[in-house]
Design a protein around this motif. Structure first.
Motif: not given
Length: 320
Positions: A260-287
């Motif tokens: 991951k030291i040499f490919f941080p972008t790939r790691f960040s992208s996969s983490t971002s996709r995982q967060n989006n799939s878990n519904g992190s874009s919808c916050s409890s306050s806004s809901c």
């Protein structure tokens, strides 16, 4: 002098000469391609050792930078270096007697305080230690020899001189006769000379024999890529895999943090996709605010349609 101004080529009609000139260019290019060859093309490959030197293979594949990557991994495995927050730092272990000179040089580039290090700068320091690998690979004719390159350039210059001489001769004859429709002749000459010079001077880092040998090594030890992920590999297995296939082969292994030291972008992208799939874009306050401000909560059915499919937090707010 009259023979230079009046001969079959000098008196040849323009389109006919262009046809002849094009044929000469094609013929010279073919001959040039025949002489500009790698002498290792049909040679047999060296025998593959049962335990090849990972540093030598890394240098064969991509030079000193890859040697540094293997050395860093080796030092991490032996607890001289460690990965901390996607940075590499030195540990307290200081018994250097068991290290090779190239490993000592790489280790000296790191301190106990993690920081970003340029692989190119470290590679420049260890280049002198890599001369032994370069000499061994040169003896096996696995690297493209500079003498071959010099000979190829000479062939290209001779071919370019012939094309230039013939084209320039016809150009001067045409201009001397007051003919100025020579644009196509100039274009043919320039493009063909540029192509031949490029063709003769191009070179790969490895010879044909070296490329074939590296490919054979990768095929022979292909199972090592699976072994480092799903088996109990040794330190040699890890070093050999990185030497043959690069740091990418460490993804998903015990040393995934080093990858991951040499490919941080790939790691960040996969983490971002995982967060989006878990519904992190919808916050409890806004809901919650959208549900509490809804004027349609007087009806259970309308609450279900307007809020129930949002974040699942409206049931209590609309039940009263």
């Amino acid at each position: 002098m009259d023979a230079l101004l009046h001969n079959p080529i000098a008196d040849m009609y323009g389109p006919d000469f262009l046809l002849l000139y094009g044929s000469v260019i094609i013929l010279i290019t073919i001959v040039c391609g025949w002489f500009v060859q790698d002498p290792t093309k049909n040679q047999s490959l060296p025998l593959i050792p049962s335990q090849p030197d990972p540093y030598e293979i890394a240098y064969l594949r991509s030079g000193a930078v890859e040697v540094v990557k293997v050395a860093i991994l080796n030092l991490i495995q032996r607890d001289y270096l460690q990965v901390s927050e996607q940075l590499i730092r030195r540990t307290s272990k200081d018994n250097l007697s068991e290290l090779q000179p190239i490993e000592r040089e790489v280790l000296a580039s790191f301190s106990s305080h993690p920081g970003t290090k340029s692989l190119e700068s470290i590679a420049a320091k260890v280049q002198s230690y890599c001369q032994i690998y370069e000499g061994q690979l040169d003896n096996e004719q696995l690297l493209y020899n500079q003498q071959w390159q010099a000979a190829n350039i000479q062939v290209g210059l001779i071919a370019a001189t012939i094309i230039l001489s013939l084209g320039a001769y016809k150009l001067f004859i045409a201009l001397g006769k007051g003919r100025h429709n020579v644009g196509f002749l100039i274009v043919m000459a320039v493009l063909s000379i540029m192509f031949i010079i490029w063709f003769a001077s191009r070179r790969s880092r490895l010879s044909i024999r070296g490329e074939a040998y590296l490919k054979q090594l990768q095929q022979t030890f292909a199972e090592s890529k699976t072994k480092v992920k799903y088996s109990l590999p040794s330190a040699f297995d890890y070093n050999l895999v990185v030497a043959l296939f690069g740091v990418e082969a460490l993804a998903g292994t015990t040393y995934d943090s080093y990858y991951k030291i040499f490919f941080p972008t790939r790691f960040s992208s996969s983490t971002s996709r995982q967060n989006n799939s878990n519904g992190s874009s919808c916050s409890s306050s806004s809901c919650g605010s959208s549900c509490s401000s809804s004027s349609s909560c007087s009806s259970g059915s309308s609450c279900g349609s307007s809020c129930g499919g949002g974040c699942g937090g409206c049931g209590g707010g609309c039940g009263g």
